[in-house]
Design a protein around this motif. Structure first.
Motif, PDB file in Angstrom:
ATOM      1  N   VAL A 147       1.206  68.886  -6.426  1.00 22.17           N
ATOM      2  CA  VAL A 147       0.229  68.553  -7.357  1.00 22.17           C
ATOM      3  C   VAL A 147      -0.286  69.824  -8.212  1.00 22.17           C
ATOM      4  O   VAL A 147      -0.713  70.875  -7.608  1.00 22.17           O
ATOM      5  CB  VAL A 147      -1.029  67.680  -6.824  1.00 22.17           C
ATOM      6  CG1 VAL A 147      -1.970  67.513  -7.937  1.00 22.17           C
ATOM      7  CG2 VAL A 147      -0.663  66.633  -6.333  1.00 22.17           C
ATOM      8  N   ASN A 184      -5.054  68.810 -12.494  1.00 24.83           N
ATOM      9  CA  ASN A 184      -5.799  67.730 -12.086  1.00 24.83           C
ATOM     10  C   ASN A 184      -7.131  68.034 -12.696  1.00 24.83           C
ATOM     11  O   ASN A 184      -8.138  68.705 -12.368  1.00 24.83           O
ATOM     12  CB  ASN A 184      -6.196  67.895 -10.579  1.00 24.83           C
ATOM     13  CG  ASN A 184      -7.076  66.818 -10.113  1.00 24.83           C
ATOM     14  OD1 ASN A 184      -7.220  65.835 -10.906  1.00 24.83           O
ATOM     15  ND2 ASN A 184      -7.283  66.584  -8.747  1.00 24.83           N
ATOM     16  N   THR A 185      -7.256  67.636 -14.193  1.00 20.80           N
ATOM     17  CA  THR A 185      -8.183  68.080 -15.111  1.00 20.80           C
ATOM     18  C   THR A 185      -9.005  66.936 -15.687  1.00 20.80           C
ATOM     19  O   THR A 185      -8.200  65.818 -16.050  1.00 20.80           O
ATOM     20  CB  THR A 185      -7.943  68.965 -16.076  1.00 20.80           C
ATOM     21  OG1 THR A 185      -6.722  68.505 -16.827  1.00 20.80           O
ATOM     22  CG2 THR A 185      -7.255  70.410 -15.458  1.00 20.80           C
ATOM     23  N   GLN A 216      -0.622  60.416 -13.265  1.00 21.72           N
ATOM     24  CA  GLN A 216      -1.565  59.629 -13.019  1.00 21.72           C
ATOM     25  C   GLN A 216      -2.606  59.730 -14.195  1.00 21.72           C
ATOM     26  O   GLN A 216      -3.188  61.093 -14.329  1.00 21.72           O
ATOM     27  CB  GLN A 216      -2.458  59.972 -11.636  1.00 21.72           C
ATOM     28  CG  GLN A 216      -3.352  58.813 -11.403  1.00 21.72           C
ATOM     29  CD  GLN A 216      -4.230  59.237 -10.112  1.00 21.72           C
ATOM     30  OE1 GLN A 216      -4.972  60.215  -9.891  1.00 21.72           O
ATOM     31  NE2 GLN A 216      -4.083  58.234  -9.187  1.00 21.72           N
ATOM     32  N   LYS A 264      -8.743  61.951 -17.459  1.00 22.70           N
ATOM     33  CA  LYS A 264      -8.303  62.732 -16.638  1.00 22.70           C
ATOM     34  C   LYS A 264      -6.758  62.809 -16.158  1.00 22.70           C
ATOM     35  O   LYS A 264      -6.295  61.629 -15.980  1.00 22.70           O
ATOM     36  CB  LYS A 264      -9.140  62.245 -15.273  1.00 22.70           C
ATOM     37  CG  LYS A 264      -8.685  63.318 -14.168  1.00 22.70           C
ATOM     38  CD  LYS A 264      -9.523  62.918 -12.763  1.00 22.70           C
ATOM     39  CE  LYS A 264      -9.259  63.677 -11.606  1.00 22.70           C
ATOM     40  NZ  LYS A 264      -9.938  63.494 -10.514  1.00 22.70           N
ATOM     41  N   THR A 278      -3.471  63.801 -13.891  1.00 17.92           N
ATOM     42  CA  THR A 278      -3.012  64.202 -12.599  1.00 17.92           C
ATOM     43  C   THR A 278      -1.361  64.277 -12.755  1.00 17.92           C
ATOM     44  O   THR A 278      -0.996  63.324 -13.162  1.00 17.92           O
ATOM     45  CB  THR A 278      -3.580  63.500 -11.565  1.00 17.92           C
ATOM     46  OG1 THR A 278      -4.891  63.574 -11.676  1.00 17.92           O
ATOM     47  CG2 THR A 278      -3.157  64.398 -10.213  1.00 17.92           C
ATOM     48  N   LYS A 326       2.131  65.255 -10.585  1.00 18.76           N
ATOM     49  CA  LYS A 326       2.571  65.658  -9.154  1.00 18.76           C
ATOM     50  C   LYS A 326       4.091  65.590  -9.328  1.00 18.76           C
ATOM     51  O   LYS A 326       4.889  64.599  -9.910  1.00 18.76           O
ATOM     52  CB  LYS A 326       2.233  64.606  -8.196  1.00 18.76           C
ATOM     53  CG  LYS A 326       2.792  65.009  -6.615  1.00 18.76           C
ATOM     54  CD  LYS A 326       1.586  64.188  -5.723  1.00 18.76           C
ATOM     55  CE  LYS A 326       2.283  62.770  -5.631  1.00 18.76           C
ATOM     56  NZ  LYS A 326       1.632  62.118  -4.746  1.00 18.76           N
TER      57      LYS A 326
END
Lengths: 389, 530
Positions: B101, B104-105, B143, B200, B202, B204
């Motif tokens: 990952v 993630n912000t 995500q 948000k 994310t 990966k």
């Protein structure tokens, strides 16, 4: 036809042996009830005034007829025998050639149909009109043929090739018309059919013309000679013609405001035809030619009697044509001029007066005849010319 | 010599045989009767729709019409908006293991809503289009979360496994998602702000893929486009923007009136203003005017026309919402409503202003609107249906397209026979103007008038006053001959409520179940040509 006549005239000039030319033209129309003013307008044009229509309407029976016949026949009786040797059969007969053009039209109709056609629907609002029976037939055909001729008895037999230029046959087996006097709603029932074609359709057939003389042909006072004249005995067939059929009920009433807003005038006719069960197809048709059969007493030019009776009967193989009988007396004005006056009954009309005058010269004969000199519901004119060359 | 004679005779026969000359067409006159119209006009279909009702055997006008109806969707709108969030590494990362990952912000986006400050909305309808771009040479699992967007307590979350792409041609994955029923919190991270939308992202790497390197020229991005959003709940400050409008409408039939007057009974008119929003409202009817076909304009004059009126916020909540209301009453004592209506203005014009929160954000961002919140302006009137018509002329123009071949069977004259049974207290005279390119060629006047029911007798079968009339409208042959040249027909009908005793125009009431039964037949004179 003009070319044919010119050809015959040229033949006359080129052949010097014993021969005859016979030309018979005729034209006439008559009705059981329709007055002449109405019929004449269809031949000569012009306005049919309402008084003539009213007078005709008042004289009509429930079933009525109207007929028209016009034509021209030419026959050249040649000097050439069928067989040169006298012992052979046919040596006493000469070749003969003929041609002609004929128009026949007849209609049987009801008084109500006449009224509706010529007066319109408004005078009959509230009346139930019978449009049937209606039988209509119209035909124009020409013929050309050859045969044999007996110079002794004047009997002849010709077989013709026939070409039909126009044909119409229509009938309404059942037809009623009713218009409600208050709402003006029209109720129409029609069951009928029609066949027709014009010049573009090929229709051909055969026809026989028979002129048979029998009885005594000497000049004694008691001698009587008769003529059985059969013309156009035959048939024809069209290769393709239009055939129409109707069998339905039409109820034509007033519209509502909503209907009027959506009304498309151009569609009305097709909608009405649909409700009458209108159908059209192409088909071939066999049909009989308008055959006439006439039996008559032959008048004797050489008879020493100043007055001589004549009589005869004419039949036509047509439903509309009722058997016609005629009788009268001939007065011999001179050896070259005979005239006759008589009565005719039947055919397409009722009782009427007949008259004729015949002139005979050394080698020719001219006869002018009318079967309706009082112009009772029609007119008639026959012109016959015979010339021995 | 003989041969010459024979030749001459043949020539004569040929000429006689073929001589035939038809001088003119065969023709005759016949008369036909055609059914055209059979219908009944009545007001039955107008009963019970709050327009007409029956009271004491007379028809009453019970008019109730909504002039203006604004809902939450009209007042509070979020224009189609696209937000995007992207990630780009500042340096190269080598040997990134599968399932790593690396982003993630959370990002906050501002919505451009003018002076409207929304804290919370619920989506009635609308959708979001999500588009993600993968430039990495292995599959990446995206995500996407919209932290303020929830449904049944669950945050809007979407996962995408996007196949490997390149910097030049990143793999794009697109999906449309229906947002109906979602709540959107626009209060930002702390819940104290407004018009803030959060996202948000994310990222990966594929857990089953190879180890890869992430370079600084690779841009990982998603775009979220909100489209056609309509709300059934909103909270915040709905702004103070003035909604001004001008509505113009034509009243049917009145635009056909060319002359004459009517007189109406005393009547009143009510305007009802309803505020179903939990916010203060200023309403102003600036002008209500009407222009008739003669060019005469009149404005409605009343104390409440012109000045601003203020409505308190609605109270209650979803099921207990109570709109605040304001009723304006116009009658002959406080307005010129009677003259206004008698002017028969076909062309109506109303100018209005509506302003939410006229004193600003005094509720500290607590304006609320619900699915059934409305701003309504309703008009209602009740009066006996009666009028005094004096030469009131209605005129309408219809296209005329009639052609006939005069060389064939054709119409030479026509008479329209109109049979009417009239249960209305109106007499009517009919005139037809047949025109070519606006020029009158023929004027046809009916031979009688359609009589008023006032001249008739009571029918014991239904108790209605009726009068039968029969009118002949004769179209002369000269007109029929010109018909194919003409292209317009103007039908002019002049109505009057004449007193049978005095001959003067008087006020007449419309009896219940009044009708006009019309039957029209066409008598045609035709010239038949076979």
């Amino acid at each position: 036809m003009r070319i044919l006549l010119l050809f015959l005239v040229l033949c006359l000039q080129s052949v010097n042996a014993q021969q005859s030319m016979f030309i018979n033209s005729y034209g006439g129309y008559n009705s059981s009830g329709v007055r002449r003013e109405v019929s004449d307008a269809f031949f000569y044009g012009g306005l049919i005034d309402s008084l003539a229509i009213e007078n005709s309407y008042n004289k009509l029976q429930q079933r009525n007829s109207f007929g028209l016949q016009m034509g021209l026949n030419a026959q050249w009786q040649s000097p050439w025998t069928l067989a040169k040797e006298k012992s052979k059969w046919g040596s006493s007969y000469n070749w003969t050639f003929g041609a002609g053009i004929h128009q026949y039209a007849a209609i049987q109709f009801s008084k109500d149909l006449f009224g509706l056609t010529f007066k319109g629907g408004q005078p009959f609002a509230g009346d139930s009109l019978q449009l049937s029976p209606l039988n209509a037939e119209q035909m124009i055909f020409s013929k050309i043929g050859l045969g044999c001729y007996d110079p002794e008895t004047h009997s002849s037999f010709l077989i013709h090739f026939v070409s039909v230029q126009q044909y119409l046959q229509a009938e309404i087996q059942n037809g009623t018309w009713y218009q409600d006097p208050s709402s003006a709603q029209i109720e129409l029932d029609l069951m009928g059919k029609a066949n027709l074609f014009g010049n573009k359709t090929n229709a051909y057939g055969v026809a026989l013309d028979i002129d048979y003389r029998f009885g005594d042909n000497d000049t004694s006072l008691q001698a009587k000679e008769f003529q059985l004249l059969i013309q156009n005995l035959g048939f024809a067939r069209s290769s393709q013609n239009d055939a129409y059929q109707l069998d339905g009920h039409l109820s034509f009433g007033a519209y509502s405001f909503a209907d009027l807003q959506q009304l498309e005038v151009s569609n009305i006719a097709s909608q009405l035809l649909d409700s009458l069960g209108y159908q059209k197809e192409f088909t071939s048709t066999w049909f009989l030619l308008p055959t006439t059969i006439q039996l008559s007493k032959v008048l004797d030019w050489q008879s020493p009697q100043r007055f001589e009776a004549y009589y005869g009967a004419l039949f036509m193989l047509r439903q509309v044509f009722t058997p016609m009988v005629y009788a009268g007396a001939e007065y011999k004005v001179s050896t070259k001029w005979h005239s006759g006056l008589g009565l005719v009954y039947g055919g397409f009309g009722g009782l009427r007066i007949q008259a004729y005058s015949a002139l005979r010269w050394k080698r020719s004969e001219l006869c002018l005849r009318s079967d309706n000199i009082a112009l009772q519901n029609g007119a008639s004119l026959f012109l016959q010319f015979r010339c021995d060359l | 010599m003989k041969i010459k004679k024979v030749r001459g005779l043949f020539f004569l026969i040929i000429v006689l045989s073929f001589f035939s000359c038809k001088k003119e067409a065969t023709r005759w006159q016949s008369n036909w009767l055609l059914p055209v119209l059979n219908d009944t006009l009545n007001l039955t279909h107008l009963y019970n729709d709050s327009t007409l009702s029956i009271s004491n055997g007379q028809i009453e006008i019970d008019l109730s019409r909504t002039i203006l109806d604004l809902t939450l969707a009209d007042l509070v709108q979020i224009p189609d908006t696209t937000i995007s969030q992207e990630y780009q590494s500042n340096f190269t990362v080598n040997n990134v293991t599968p399932g790593f990952v690396f982003v993630n912000t959370v990002k906050v986006h501002d919505l451009e809503l003018g002076d409207i400050q929304l804290k919370q909305v619920r989506v009635q309808s609308g959708q979001i289009q999500l588009k993600v771009y993968n430039p990495l040479n292995t599959a990446v699992i995206y995500q996407i979360q919209l932290p303020g967007v929830t449904q049944n307590g669950q945050v809007f979350t979407q996962n995408y496994a996007v196949a490997a792409g390149t910097v030049q041609n990143p793999t794009v994955s697109t999906e449309n998602i229906n947002l109906s029923g979602y709540d959107i919190d626009l209060g930002g991270l702390q819940g104290l702000e407004h018009n803030k939308l959060q996202s948000k992202l994310t990222l990966k790497t594929d857990p089953n893929g190879p180890s890869v390197s992430i370079y600084n020229n690779q841009v990982f991005k998603f775009e979220a486009s909100f489209e056609n959003l309509r709300f059934d709940y909103a909270k915040g400050f709905f702004g103070s923007t003035i909604i001004s409008g001008q509505k113009e409408f034509t009243i049917p039939f009145l635009d056909k009136i060319t002359s004459g007057t009517i007189s109406l009974p005393d009547l009143s008119l009510d305007l009802h203003i309803e505020n179903g929003f939990k916010m203060a409202l200023r309403a102003q009817i600036e002008e209500l005017s009407a222009l008739n076909t003669q060019g005469q304009a009149i404005g409605l004059s009343a104390p409440s026309i012109g000045p601003s009126m203020f409505l308190a916020p609605a109270v209650g909540s979803w099921n207990s919402l109570q709109p605040s209301t304001l009723d304006l009453h116009f009658d002959q004592n406080n307005s010129n409503i009677k003259s206004y209506l008698e002017n028969l203005g076909a062309f109506q014009q109303v100018s209005y202003q509506l302003q939410p929160n006229p004193w600003g954000n005094t509720a500290a961002g607590h304006d609320e609107a619900f699915a059934h919140s409305h701003l309504r302006l309703k008009m209602s009137a009740q009066m006996p249906m009666a009028l005094n018509a004096d030469g009131l002329s209605l005129q309408d123009t219809f296209d005329l397209n009639f052609s006939q071949d005069l060389q064939r069977s054709h119409i030479t004259g026509a008479t329209a026979v109109l049979t009417a049974t009239n249960a209305f207290p109106l007499a009517c005279e009919i005139v037809l103007y047949f025109m070519k390119d606006g020029q009158i060629w023929h004027t046809v006047v009916a031979d009688a008038q359609l009589s008023s029911a006032a001249l008739g007798q009571i029918d014991p079968l239904d108790g209605l006053l009726k009068k039968k009339s029969k009118i002949n409208i004769v179209l002369p042959s000269s007109l029929v001959a010109d018909l194919q040249e003409l292209n317009e027909v103007v039908v002019s009908a002049t109505f009057s409520t004449t007193d049978p005793n005095t001959g003067m125009s008087i006020m007449q009431s419309i009896q219940a179940n009044a009708f006009l039964a019309l039957q029209m037949q066409l008598q045609l004179q035709t010239q038949m040509r076979p």
